[in-house]
Motif scaffolding. Structure first.
Motif, PDB file in Angstrom:
ATOM      1  N   VAL C  51       1.122  -1.338  -0.076  1.00  0.00           N
ATOM      2  CA  VAL C  51       0.104  -0.005  -0.050  1.00  0.00           C
ATOM      3  C   VAL C  51       0.973   1.242  -0.028  1.00  0.00           C
ATOM      4  O   VAL C  51       1.964   1.106   0.302  1.00  0.00           O
ATOM      5  CB  VAL C  51      -0.839  -0.177   1.253  1.00  0.00           C
ATOM      6  CG1 VAL C  51      -1.983  -0.899   1.237  1.00  0.00           C
ATOM      7  CG2 VAL C  51      -0.175  -0.100   2.690  1.00  0.00           C
ATOM      8  N   ASP C  55      -3.401   5.895   0.909  1.00  0.00           N
ATOM      9  CA  ASP C  55      -4.322   4.888   0.563  1.00  0.00           C
ATOM     10  C   ASP C  55      -5.309   4.604   1.968  1.00  0.00           C
ATOM     11  O   ASP C  55      -4.980   4.959   2.892  1.00  0.00           O
ATOM     12  CB  ASP C  55      -3.547   3.539   0.401  1.00  0.00           C
ATOM     13  CG  ASP C  55      -2.951   3.462  -0.994  1.00  0.00           C
ATOM     14  OD1 ASP C  55      -2.893   4.590  -1.662  1.00  0.00           O
ATOM     15  OD2 ASP C  55      -2.318   2.315  -1.190  1.00  0.00           O
ATOM     16  N   HIS C  56      -6.542   4.411   1.407  1.00  0.00           N
ATOM     17  CA  HIS C  56      -7.463   3.956   2.432  1.00  0.00           C
ATOM     18  C   HIS C  56      -7.705   2.646   2.313  1.00  0.00           C
ATOM     19  O   HIS C  56      -7.899   2.066   1.370  1.00  0.00           O
ATOM     20  CB  HIS C  56      -9.048   4.826   2.158  1.00  0.00           C
ATOM     21  CG  HIS C  56      -9.903   4.542   3.357  1.00  0.00           C
ATOM     22  ND1 HIS C  56     -10.857   3.337   3.107  1.00  0.00           N
ATOM     23  CD2 HIS C  56     -10.222   5.145   4.369  1.00  0.00           C
ATOM     24  CE1 HIS C  56     -11.457   3.609   4.292  1.00  0.00           C
ATOM     25  NE2 HIS C  56     -11.237   4.592   5.004  1.00  0.00           N
ATOM     26  N   VAL C  57      -7.679   2.041   3.810  1.00  0.00           N
ATOM     27  CA  VAL C  57      -7.621   0.609   3.842  1.00  0.00           C
ATOM     28  C   VAL C  57      -8.634   0.074   4.515  1.00  0.00           C
ATOM     29  O   VAL C  57      -9.194   1.146   5.430  1.00  0.00           O
ATOM     30  CB  VAL C  57      -6.225  -0.011   4.459  1.00  0.00           C
ATOM     31  CG1 VAL C  57      -5.046   0.051   3.284  1.00  0.00           C
ATOM     32  CG2 VAL C  57      -6.027   0.585   5.647  1.00  0.00           C
ATOM     33  N   GLN C  61      -7.674  -5.801   5.495  1.00  0.00           N
ATOM     34  CA  GLN C  61      -7.077  -5.890   4.156  1.00  0.00           C
ATOM     35  C   GLN C  61      -5.702  -6.029   4.225  1.00  0.00           C
ATOM     36  O   GLN C  61      -4.971  -5.658   4.965  1.00  0.00           O
ATOM     37  CB  GLN C  61      -7.442  -4.397   3.396  1.00  0.00           C
ATOM     38  CG  GLN C  61      -6.703  -4.150   2.131  1.00  0.00           C
ATOM     39  CD  GLN C  61      -7.036  -2.717   1.568  1.00  0.00           C
ATOM     40  OE1 GLN C  61      -8.168  -2.192   1.952  1.00  0.00           O
ATOM     41  NE2 GLN C  61      -6.102  -2.233   0.847  1.00  0.00           N
ATOM     42  N   ILE C  63      -2.130  -5.344   3.881  1.00  0.00           N
ATOM     43  CA  ILE C  63      -1.032  -4.234   3.457  1.00  0.00           C
ATOM     44  C   ILE C  63       0.467  -4.651   3.407  1.00  0.00           C
ATOM     45  O   ILE C  63       1.119  -3.768   2.871  1.00  0.00           O
ATOM     46  CB  ILE C  63      -1.343  -3.203   4.599  1.00  0.00           C
ATOM     47  CG1 ILE C  63      -1.006  -3.629   6.068  1.00  0.00           C
ATOM     48  CG2 ILE C  63      -2.764  -2.666   4.653  1.00  0.00           C
ATOM     49  CD1 ILE C  63      -0.914  -2.667   7.389  1.00  0.00           C
ATOM     50  N   HIS C  75      -2.054  -7.444   7.948  1.00  0.00           N
ATOM     51  CA  HIS C  75      -3.323  -6.800   7.444  1.00  0.00           C
ATOM     52  C   HIS C  75      -3.692  -5.870   8.302  1.00  0.00           C
ATOM     53  O   HIS C  75      -3.158  -5.451   9.407  1.00  0.00           O
ATOM     54  CB  HIS C  75      -4.348  -8.107   7.632  1.00  0.00           C
ATOM     55  CG  HIS C  75      -4.112  -9.207   6.774  1.00  0.00           C
ATOM     56  ND1 HIS C  75      -3.355 -10.074   7.285  1.00  0.00           N
ATOM     57  CD2 HIS C  75      -4.826  -9.759   5.595  1.00  0.00           C
ATOM     58  CE1 HIS C  75      -2.941 -11.108   6.333  1.00  0.00           C
ATOM     59  NE2 HIS C  75      -3.846 -10.905   5.164  1.00  0.00           N
ATOM     60  N   ALA C  76      -4.490  -4.811   7.780  1.00  0.00           N
ATOM     61  CA  ALA C  76      -4.923  -3.974   8.581  1.00  0.00           C
ATOM     62  C   ALA C  76      -5.748  -4.097   9.490  1.00  0.00           C
ATOM     63  O   ALA C  76      -6.587  -4.935   9.192  1.00  0.00           O
ATOM     64  CB  ALA C  76      -5.684  -2.822   7.475  1.00  0.00           C
ATOM     65  N   SER C  79     -10.161  -0.193  10.056  1.00  0.00           N
ATOM     66  CA  SER C  79     -10.348   0.456   8.755  1.00  0.00           C
ATOM     67  C   SER C  79      -9.877   2.062   8.752  1.00  0.00           C
ATOM     68  O   SER C  79      -9.633   2.678   9.917  1.00  0.00           O
ATOM     69  CB  SER C  79     -11.825   0.779   8.142  1.00  0.00           C
ATOM     70  OG  SER C  79     -12.701   1.220   9.046  1.00  0.00           O
ATOM     71  N   THR C  81      -6.739   5.351   6.929  1.00  0.00           N
ATOM     72  CA  THR C  81      -5.887   5.734   5.889  1.00  0.00           C
ATOM     73  C   THR C  81      -4.457   5.481   6.429  1.00  0.00           C
ATOM     74  O   THR C  81      -4.051   5.824   7.577  1.00  0.00           O
ATOM     75  CB  THR C  81      -6.099   7.421   5.933  1.00  0.00           C
ATOM     76  OG1 THR C  81      -7.487   7.625   5.916  1.00  0.00           O
ATOM     77  CG2 THR C  81      -5.578   7.817   4.458  1.00  0.00           C
ATOM     78  N   ILE C 103      -1.611   3.627  10.416  1.00  0.00           N
ATOM     79  CA  ILE C 103      -2.827   3.715   9.749  1.00  0.00           C
ATOM     80  C   ILE C 103      -3.788   4.644  10.931  1.00  0.00           C
ATOM     81  O   ILE C 103      -3.496   4.262  12.107  1.00  0.00           O
ATOM     82  CB  ILE C 103      -3.571   2.397   9.801  1.00  0.00           C
ATOM     83  CG1 ILE C 103      -3.042   1.489   8.963  1.00  0.00           C
ATOM     84  CG2 ILE C 103      -5.159   2.666   9.473  1.00  0.00           C
ATOM     85  CD1 ILE C 103      -3.677  -0.086   8.994  1.00  0.00           C
ATOM     86  N   ILE C 112     -13.178  -5.352   5.260  1.00  0.00           N
ATOM     87  CA  ILE C 112     -13.280  -5.779   3.843  1.00  0.00           C
ATOM     88  C   ILE C 112     -14.095  -7.002   3.585  1.00  0.00           C
ATOM     89  O   ILE C 112     -14.434  -7.669   4.567  1.00  0.00           O
ATOM     90  CB  ILE C 112     -11.778  -6.174   3.503  1.00  0.00           C
ATOM     91  CG1 ILE C 112     -11.618  -6.164   1.946  1.00  0.00           C
ATOM     92  CG2 ILE C 112     -11.259  -7.488   3.917  1.00  0.00           C
ATOM     93  CD1 ILE C 112     -10.057  -5.960   1.537  1.00  0.00           C
TER      94      ILE C 112
END
Lengths: 184, 346, 542
Positions: C51, C55-57, C61, C63, C75-76, C79, C81, C103, C112
């Motif tokens: 990423v 980016d917005h995650v 998700q 990363i 992973h994020a 959620s 940015t 983040i 996600i």
């Protein structure tokens, strides 16, 4: 009288033969001492010891022409290892040749480099890439930090920077000594 | 922002310190000391006090001269243990200078000249004892008779006066107080070709070992077992030493009972028990691997028997311990345990 | 049926201090404003970011992806940015920084799209199953953080026993205990997946007898399963993989070998629950249970924490940090590392945050000389000679230390715990180990430098030799002509003359404009020819 002389002669001959046989049978090939010393030296090839490289210094040590304390990049560890190998007492680093510094690598300022190739010729381990009138760069992993390239650069574009410590190369510090040990 | 400490793990530590270890050793010696004093009078206590004061003073002096933190080491208890063990090995009512010289010698020469706590290759108390035995054989062999056999009891004051000035109360001769130790007399009498039954008929021989001695040894045995229970010492050295001494004396005893004393006598008359639990177990100068401790202890036991039976000295724990001290590094080197996962485990 | 248990040598019984964090059930940790996700939360290569800043995650998700066989993806965990990808302090004894993805959470905690695969795992190809576990970023949650998919790939070895490690022998830590009490069914579900992947004959779950509630819960959950729950007597360091194997099976894993070789695989119970989440729910590893305890916090408890949450947030949730805190330890008091700050994030291997006051830990007391009492050797679970190792480490005789099997040391801390002289034995071993590794690296580098230097020397020699050879050749070439030079030149001149002569002759044979000449002209030519003839003959005669 005669028997004694004969007996001694016989003994002398037997032992002479034995020794001669041993000399042939257990002959030591080459001069491994130089290689053993060379294996301990850090191979920086910086010439700070006054010899044109690690191997010549190793040869000089093996021939008793040089002290074991003339290698600043190796520092204390190398001196102790050499002392151990040669059965000598460890001595502090000769201040004349320099001091033990943290490990460094050379960095070329690529904006300033004019591509003169002088540094390439100076590098003892071929760790600089480049061609005439082309910008040069240093292969960091191959650089021994010998500083030999700094001097020849006509535009002073080479800097020595300490190797950055990261979690993969970090070392636990030596535990704080107790009173008793500090004085040993 | 709070300042956070970041030392290496473990962040926990158990309750054991050098001082607690030494204190427990001293505590374990206590029953033996009390019975010893009860059997042999004030001389025992005077020896211990004299030796302790000398050891502490010498220790402080040496620490100061060697520029070490005096307070930290002085009360770790190690000097006191050395002093007590030495005092227990000396004859009660020994002249004061004997005790002082022995104690100071042990601390200065056997301990500090080698680097102090943890660095002495030989057991300091035994070095002090052996030095005295060689230098002052007469003083070192004139033992008191156990009180139950002696004709006279000396009071504390009389004891002190004898120790410091050598003067006895009027009408009392030294001969009336002293008597050979059981091991000593066994050796002398055997040398005169007397039969064992004849020798042991003497009142100085009790049920197990020497009269009085057997009770002292039983008390030391109890203290030693408590130390094993508390995991201050491991069972290896005492068991190996006493086991080997018992075994070898048993062998000779059944072959020729007329010329060799019984295993029980060997275990319970001299310094065998004290040596096995308190002297040979000195960790600094002994072997440290489990197997090594067995060899070390067995060596002490066998040497003790050999010197007692055929050597020039009636008791031999001190010599045996010192001899085995010399062998300890080699024993340790050859008895390294098998490391987990290095073959032979399944 | 009562299983025969074995014993490893040594071990200790330190005070447990476990009850204080087991009084309340597992709570969800608050969503922090910022998540700091290090790329290196496991053993092996760091992950590689996929990423970019800005980016917005979404929650779950990916990363960062695994960058090698021994590596794990990240992973994020909520959620938000991505605001930075930079070097930040990570949990490590050095206090140094390493690459992290930062983040800023948006507070929505939006997932996600995710879910289990369409086919049940029992019908999946085993390598696909392993790959799912791998892409879920699952590593050993017991503390070591070895990528789990690798430990589910026996690579040809026949696996007899899968052991689930619920021993949790370190004092203070209770995260596995609480997990077993509250979510035994997740552990069992994960265990079944692992067993399927390994095709193991039997599956054991080991729990120390100081966790009766967890034992009962697991027994209850295993009622209808072919899984054996084994209660083992409490003994530190029983949770260490090789020691646990010895206790349960009597087998000794070879010194530098893996349990695979003796047909055994050990996974932590938390890892099993994470595998269940990944396969049965399709959720990657984004959270874990963390014990927050010690006298440094007011309300010790177990929290379900999003990975990347700064430790300070958890301490705040547990009633804040007391001012008399001495150190913050990640892990337990026996093997954990003291943190350099409270802003360090929780990572996959953070099982416990111990806010220890001075009374919780050893007060710094004087270190005395070793009295060779051998207590360290008696408790060493690997049967090393700790005091001997310590001598060698201290005098920097690293070779001797290695001869005495320094690298078999598991750094459990038993030796230092019992040492009456209070010698920091484990610190000495760690010092020696990192020093030896550094020396090995330097040796390698020196060997390369020597090779390159020697190559350069020989190249310079060769170039010199080649140059000399070229020069010599040239010289030789110049010298040889010195004799034949004249001949060549004369020959050339002669040839030129001949050519000119021939040309002349050819020209002289047929002169032009000779037609229609007057007799006078003809006479002149004849005279001239006669003269030339004459000179030619005279020339030839002379």
């Amino acid at each position: 009288m005669l028997t004694a002389v004969l007996a001694l002669t016989a003994i002398a001959i037997i032992f002479g033969l034995l020794l001669g046989f041993a000399a042939v049978r257990f002959k030591v090939e080459g001069d491994p001492l130089v290689d053993q010393i060379d294996a301990i030296l850090p191979q920086t090839q910086c010439g700070q010891c006054g010899y044109p490289g690690c191997k010549p210094y190793a040869t000089a040590i093996a021939n008793n022409e040089a002290d074991i304390n003339r290698c600043p990049p190796g520092g204390e560890t190398t001196i102790i290892a050499l002392a151990d190998l040669l059965g000598k007492d460890p001595i502090p680093l000769d201040a004349e040749v320099g001091e033990e510094k943290p490990k460094m690598v050379a960095i070329i300022d690529e904006e300033t480099c004019i591509g003169c190739t002088l540094c390439i010729q100076a590098c003892p381990v071929d760790a600089i890439l480049g061609a005439a009138k082309q910008m040069h760069t240093i292969i960091e992993v191959e650089c021994t930090g010998c500083e030999l390239c700094v001097e020849p650069c006509p535009v002073d574009c080479i800097d020595m920077v300490p190797i950055k410590e990261d979690i993969f190369h970090w070392k636990w510090p030596y535990p704080e000594q107790t009173d008793e040990e500090a004085k040993l | 922002m709070i300042k956070l400490n970041t030392p290496s793990s473990p962040h926990f530590h158990g309750p054991s310190t050098v001082t607690t270890v030494m204190l427990k050793v001293m505590l374990a010696l206590l029953p033996g000391i009390l019975i010893y004093a009860w059997m042999f009078g004030w001389g025992v206590i005077i020896n211990i006090v004299l030796a302790s004061i000398t050891a502490l003073a010498t220790e402080a002096l040496m620490l100061r001269m060697r520029q070490r933190p005096v307070m930290m080491y002085l009360f770790d208890g190690s000097a006191l243990v050395t002093a007590m063990l030495l005092a227990l090995a000396l004859p009660p009512l020994a002249p004061w200078w004997l005790v002082v010289i022995g104690s100071a010698f042990a601390i200065i020469f056997a301990k500090h000249l080698y680097g102090g706590l943890g660095f002495n290759p030989f057991n300091p108390a035994m070095v002090g004892y052996v030095m005295l035995l060689i230098s002052f054989p007469r003083e070192m062999t004139s033992w008191l008779a156990p009180l139950s056999l002696g004709e006279q009891n000396l009071s504390l004051g009389q004891s002190l006066s004898f120790v410091f000035s050598g003067s006895l109360p009027a009408g009392l001769s030294l001969d009336a107080l002293t008597m050979a130790t059981p091991l000593d007399s066994l050796k002398t009498e055997l040398g005169l070709n007397k039969a064992m039954q004849e020798i042991t008929a003497s009142p100085i021989f009790g049920m197990l070992g020497g009269t009085g001695w057997e009770w002292i040894n039983i008390a030391f045995l109890a203290g030693g077992l408590w130390l094993i229970h508390k995991k201050i010492i491991s069972w290896h050295v005492p068991i190996a030493m006493l086991g080997s001494l018992a075994l070898i004396s048993f062998l000779f005893f059944i072959i020729k009972p007329g010329a060799y004393a019984s295993p029980l006598f060997h275990l319970f008359s001299g310094g065998a028990i004290l040596g096995a639990f308190f002297i040979a177990t000195d960790p600094v100068s002994g072997a440290t691997t489990p197997k090594g401790r067995l060899y070390f202890g067995a060596g002490v036991g066998v040497l003790t028997y050999i010197i007692r039976s055929w050597g020039g000295y009636p008791d031999a724990v001190a010599f045996s311990v010192l001899l085995m001290n010399m062998a300890a590094p080699t024993i340790d080197y050859y008895t390294r345990p098998r490391v987990f996962g290095h073959g032979g485990g399944n | 049926m009562i299983r025969q248990l074995f014993r490893f040598k040594g071990g200790i019984h330190p005070p447990q201090h476990k009850d204080r964090s087991t009084r309340s059930p597992i709570q969800a940790a608050w969503l922090p404003k910022q998540l700091i996700l290090p790329l290196h939360q496991h053993i092996g290569e760091s992950g590689e970011p996929i990423v970019a800043v800005g980016d917005h995650v979404l929650k779950g998700q990916k990363i960062a992806r695994a960058s090698g066989y021994v590596s794990a993806s990240v992973h994020a965990s909520s959620s938000g940015t991505i605001t930075a990808i930079e070097e930040l302090p990570i949990p490590h004894p050095s206090g140094l920084s390493a690459s992290c993805i930062v983040i800023d959470t948006d507070g929505e905690d939006r997932w996600i799209e995710h879910g289990p695969e369409d086919i049940p795992y029992t019908e999946m190809d085993v390598s696909h199953l392993r790959n799912l576990i791998r892409t879920s970023g699952i590593v050993g949650l017991g503390g070591a953080g070895f990528p789990s998919s690798i430990k589910l790939n026996p690579a040809g070895s026949k696996i007899d026993t899968l052991i689930l490690n619920g021993v949790e022998c370190e004092p203070y830590i209770t995260c596995d205990d609480m997990l077993m009490r509250e979510r035994p069914e997740n552990i069992i579900a994960g265990a079944k997946i692992m067993r399927h992947a390994l095709n193991a004959r039997q599956c054991l779950i080991a729990i120390e007898d100081n966790k009766p509630e967890a034992y009962t819960a697991m027994i209850e959950a295993c009622k209808d399963e072919d899984i054996e729950v084994v209660q083992v007597p409490t003994l530190y360091p029983q949770g260490s993989e090789k020691q646990l194997i010895k206790v349960l099976t009597g087998k000794e894993c070879p010194s530098n070998g893996l349990p695979f070789q003796i047909g055994i695989v050990v996974h932590n119970v938390g890892t099993a629950a994470a595998v269940h989440n990944a396969i049965n729910l399709g959720e990657p590893l984004i959270s874990r249970i963390v014990t927050v305890t010690g006298d440094g916090v007011a309300e010790p408890c177990n929290l379900e924490v999003l990975l990347g949450t700064p430790m300070q947030a958890l301490l705040d949730q547990c009633g804040g940090l007391n001012s008399d805190v001495d150190r913050i330890i990640m892990g337990g008091p026996m093997m954990g590392f003291a943190m350099h700050s409270t802003e360090i994030p929780v990572i996959k291997t953070t099982n416990c945050i111990l806010a220890a006051t001075e009374s919780n830990v050893t007060a710094p007391s004087d270190v005395m000389p070793c009295i060779r009492c051998g207590a360290c050797a008696d408790v060493c679970p690997v049967d090393l000679l700790p005091q001997q190792l310590q001598w060698y480490a201290r005098s920097k005789e690293f070779e001797r230390a290695q001869e005495h099997n320094l690298f078999d040391c598991i750094e459990c801390g038993c030796c230092a715990y019992v040492c009456p002289s209070n010698i920091p034995l484990v610190h000495y071993y760690r010092y020696a180990k990192t020093e030896i590794w550094a020396q090995e690296r330097e040796k390698e580098k020196a060997d390369i430098a020597r090779q390159r230097h020697e190559f350069r020397q020989s190249r310079i020699e060769r170039e010199k030799a080649e140059k000399a050879a070229r020069l010599a050749k040239k010289k030789a070439a110049v010298k040889k002509p010195a004799d034949g030079e004249k001949d060549d030149k004369q020959a050339a001149i002669q040839a030129a003359l001949d050519r000119a002569k021939a040309k002349k002759e050819a020209q002289g044979v047929e002169p032009k404009n000779i037609e229609n000449m007057t007799p006078a002209q003809q006479k002149q030519i004849d005279d001239a020819n006669a003269r030339r003839q004459q000179t030619d003959t005279s020339e030839q005669e002379s």
